[in-house]
Structure formats: structure tokens, C-alpha cells
Design an enzyme around this catalytic site. Structure first.
Site, mmCIF file in Angstrom:
data_model
loop_
_atom_site.group_PDB
_atom_site.id
_atom_site.type_symbol
_atom_site.label_atom_id
_atom_site.label_comp_id
_atom_site.label_asym_id
_atom_site.label_seq_id
_atom_site.Cartn_x
_atom_site.Cartn_y
_atom_site.Cartn_z
ATOM 1 C CE LYS A 1 -2.147 -1.194 3.825
ATOM 2 N NZ LYS A 1 -1.765 -2.595 4.020
ATOM 3 C CB THR A 2 3.579 2.396 2.235
ATOM 4 O OG1 THR A 2 2.822 2.249 3.442
ATOM 5 C CG2 THR A 2 4.469 3.617 2.363
ATOM 6 C CD GLU B 1 -0.274 3.041 3.558
ATOM 7 O OE1 GLU B 1 -0.028 2.068 4.288
ATOM 8 O OE2 GLU B 1 0.571 3.924 3.280
#
Length: 468
Positions: free
Chosen positions: A121-122, A165
Site C-alpha cells: 500500500k505505502t 493509503e
């Protein structure tokens, strides 16, 4: 022009303001003109960067830190019910707002792209944020890591796109209403909150159901993500589904990934057009993240050819295979990986990027519940390294579980044929690792806790040895 700050968020107080997610929201609110305050357990570079924006940051938690005129108190799931500032908020009748609700309020009136998945995600959020900025689109974004240094995890922009995110760990990502949602992969994790894969799928389905009418769900090639896509597609009136992967039947086909040292050259075919660009982090999973970012950007109307080239501006994010330095012929790299799938992916990426080098890993398990469920898989992942040092479990928000220690991982690693050394005192690690490392080796500090602090200390020990 960005939407106005909601009245409830005009004077927010953040408990745990230094956290990656919390500090980002505080930063955006401060940029939008809110009078922001908060507290954190310890001083950090992030605290200083918030103060530079006019944010009041208290160190330690005390009832007196909460101002009487606070419009709300913002908390994450990590804040315990007995926190004195939370108790004071109840006395004063100050509303308590979850971090996810605060973030959702910042996205109202904009075009949100929410990036979800068990892993990646990051990085994917960061890739989009950097590329959109490179294109002059002035996005807002909130990321669970720092792009270039403290304070770079969030930005208030004047553009219409907001990249966020989306955290599944506590189901909070179900609060968002994205125009485009990315789901990179779906696996069982966060065992304190999810008891089965069925619960995980239900949570991700609820997230996908919040995509606005006419919106898009972009899914990766991971089996869990494709299962989610099938479930979403089976429901009438749902979002459009765009698949990304190395199989030719993917809507966005990753035609090739060519490793080039610590980078990769990636060629993607989308809507009949071929796009080739460089990803500045090694490993197939990072190439997949970039392709998902490309697909999502295209769905909000960004020219794919321009976006593909803008993705080359991404140079990494803190703790995602981040080079910390080199001393005495030894490179030290930092990894946030803490789930076996992430650990395996990063170890394989470093193997490919540093062929011929010995790979030494310093691993700190994260959470008792995760260790209890996945110790065997973590041990198997460590077998990909030439040698590993394993620390005690970083508890984060959890209390100990009887019988659950890092010894479960070291036993599993040895059973898988790994060379592993347990070190219980973190202060001993730099000397231990410096004693193991030889010129040409690569040291990887790995985990979601404070193991990241050890990289510079290992380098310092190596430098001393090299100058002796």
C-alpha cells in the site's frame, strides 16, 4: 481549491500525533488552516516537522494536554481506552473521532484514489503521489511512510485528486468513498481483528462497495485479489473492475520486468498501447505496484503515456528497501517487511539486485498475534538469507501471549535449514552483525518496529572496524 475544513476539525487534538497515519492528517489540516494540537509518547523528527507548521505537540500523555476548546479528539485503533486525554475528552464532552473518519472528511469534494491490500500500500500510494506531482497536478496525499524525510508522508495540494493509503487492519478503510480503489493482494493478517479469510474477504468487499457509482476497482494478480474481483463482479451495479498482471488476459498486461541492479525496466500494455518505464526499486512486486498505479491514474483521466514516464520520478519511500549507507564494503538496507509474503518478496528482490553477495538479515517480529499464527512461515522466509539475527517480538499495541516468543521463529528457521542467531538485547545487535559481516555483504534490517534504528548503528560499528 481544497474543500474547507469541517467545523468539527477546526481545533482537533490528536492522541499519538507522531504516528505515520495520524501525523499526515494533522499536517493536511494544519495546511488547510486548522488549529492543530496533539500528544505523542516520545519526541521525533516528525514532531519537529509538525511544530514547524504551527502544530502544538506535547510529549507524553496527560489530561492537561487537551485544551478546553478542542473541537474533537482524533484517535487511532492503537490508543487504549485508559488514555488520560481520552478520559478528559469524556469529561469535557469533546467528540472522539477515529483517524479514518478524519481522513475521510479531508477527501470530501475531491477525487479520491484509495490504495489497499495486505502488502504494498505505502509504495503504491507513494508512486502515485510522486508521479502526479511530477505531472504538475498538485495532488493531496496521505501515506503510511515518508517519501524523502520527516514530514513527507502527507501533503495538501490544490489539485482535484487525493491519493490515500487505505488500512484494512481495523476495517477502517470501509469509511472511504473512493472514485478508484486499488487492491493489490488479499491475505490473512491482523489476526487480532480477523479470524478467517472469510472475514478478510467480507471486509474487502465492504471496502469495494464504497466505491462511488461509475468508479473503478483495480486489482493485482494475487489470487486473493482476483477472488475479490470475482465476488465484486458478480454483484449487479458494482464498480468496473480492471485487472493488472503478467498474464496476457489482464486488462493491464505487465509484458516484461527486466532487473537492472537496484532498478527494473518495466513494459506495460494497456488499451493496446505499450509503455516502458523504470522502477527505481528492485523486485517484481514493486513493478506490479507501479503497474497498478498506472492503471488507477488512467481511470481518473490521466494520460497513461505521461503517467508512465512520471513514475520514473519515484525514488523510493522510507523503509521500503531503503539504502541506509555503506561502510567497510558492506551495504545496509532497511525493509518494513513483517509478514512472510513481504519478507520473501524483499529477500528475493535483494538476491536479484545483489547477485553474488552474502545476504544477512536482522529481523524483528511484529506483534504477538502475528507471530503466533505465522512463525513457521517467517522462519521459512529467513531461510532465503545466508544468515539471520532474530530479535524479540516488538509488541506495538498488544499485550504478551503466553508461550509466544521469537523462539518460535528461530526454531522454524533452523528447521528450514537457516543459519539463525537469537539476540535478546537490541543494544547488542550492531556489534553482533558487524562481527558477522564481510566486505561485499549486504545487511537487511527487517520489521515494522524499531529495528529500523539499528541500521545507522551497524554502519557506525562497521566504520570503526574499517578504520582500525
Amino acid at each position: 481549491m481544497a474543500p474547507a475544513v469541517p467545523s468539527a476539525m477546526e481545533r482537533p487534538h490528536f492522541i499519538g500525533i507522531g504516528g505515520a497515519g495520524m501525523s499526515g492528517i494533522a499536517r493536511i489540516l494544519a495546511r488547510r488552516g486548522a488549529k492543530v494540537a496533539g500528544s505523542d509518547a516520545k519526541e521525533s523528527a516528525g514532531s519537529e516537522s509538525l511544530r514547524a507548521l504551527g502544530v502544538t505537540v506535547h510529549i507524553g500523555h496527560a489530561a492537561g494536554h487537551l485544551a478546553d476548546d478542542a473541537s474533537c479528539v482524533v484517535v487511532s485503533s492503537a490508543i487504549r481506552a485508559d488514555n488520560p486525554e481520552l478520559a478528559r475528552a469524556a469529561e469535557l464532552g469533546v467528540p472522539v473521532v477515529h483517524r479514518s473518519d478524519a481522513l475521510a472528511s479531508l477527501m470530501h469534494g475531491l477525487r479520491p484514489i484509495a490504495v489497499a491490500g495486505t502488502h504494498g500500500k505505502t509504495t503504491t500510494t507513494s508512486m502515485l503521489a510522486v508521479a502526479l506531482t511530477e505531472l504538475g497536478l498538485d495532488p493531496s496525499y496521505a501515506i503510511g511512510g515518508d517519501l524523502a524525510g520527516p514530514g513527507s508522508n502527507a501533503r495538501h495540494g490544490e489539485g482535484e485528486v487525493f491519493v490515500a493509503e487505505a488500512d484494512e487492519s481495523d476495517r477502517s478503510f470501509q469509511k472511504y468513498d473512493p472514485e478508484v480503489a486499488i487492491v493489490l493482494n488479499v491475505e490473512l493478517d491482523h489476526h487480532a481483528n480477523y479470524a478467517s479469510m472469510d472475514e478478510i474477504y467480507e471486509s474487502f468487499e465492504a471496502f469495494a462497495a464504497k466505491i462511488v457509482p461509475g468508479g473503478t476497482l483495480v486489482v493485482g494478480e494475487h489470487a486473493g485479489a482476483r477472488e475479490l474481483a470475482a465476488r465484486v463482479s458478480a454483484r449487479p451495479g458494482g464498480p468496473a473492475v480492471v485487472t493488472v498482471g503478467e498474464s496476457e488476459d489482464s486488462d493491464v498486461w505487465i509484458r516484461s520486468i527486466t532487473p537492472k541492479g537496484m532498478t527494473s525496466e518495466v513494459t506495460v500494455v494497456m488499451d493496446g498501447a505499450e509503455h516502458t518505464f523504470t522502477v527505481s526499486v528492485p523486485g517484481r512486486h514493486y513493478a506490479h505496484n507501479a503497474a497498478a498505479a498506472l492503471a488507477a491514474g488512467a481511470r481518473v483521466g490521466i494520460d497513461p503515456a505521461a503517467l508512465a514516464q512520471a513514475l520514473t520520478a519515484y525514488t523510493g519511500v522510507g523503509r521500503r528497501l531503503q539504502l541506509k549507507g555503506e561502510a567497510a564494503g558492506v551495504q545496509v538496507v532497511d525493509s518494513y517487511a513483517h509478514h512472510p509474503t513481504e519478507m520473501t518478496a524483499d529477500l528475493e528482490a535483494m538476491r536479484g539486485a545483489a547477485a553474488g553477495s552474502r545476504l544477512l538479515v536482522v529481523f524483528q517480529p511484529h506483534l504477538y498475534s502475528r507471530t503466533q499464527e505465522l512463525a513457521t512461515e517467517m522462519g521459512a522466509a529467513l531461510a532465503l538469507a545466508d544468515a539471520s539475527v532474530v530479535l524479540d517480538i516488538y509488541p506495538a499495541r498488544e499485550d504478551p501471549i503466553p508461550g509466544v516468543t521469537s523462539e518460535l521463529i528461530t526454531d522454524a528457521a533452523r528447521a528450514a535449514g537457516a543459519d539463525v542467531t537469537p539476540v535478546h538485547d537490541k543494544a547488542d545487535v550492531p556489534a553482533v552483525v558487524a562481527g558477522m559481516a564481510k566486505p561485499g555483504d549486504l545487511v537487511l534490517t527487517m520489521g515494522a518496529g524499531d529495528v529500523t534504528d539499528l541500521g545507522p548503528l551497524v554502519l557506525a560499528h562497521l566504520s570503526t572496524r574499517g578504520s582500525a
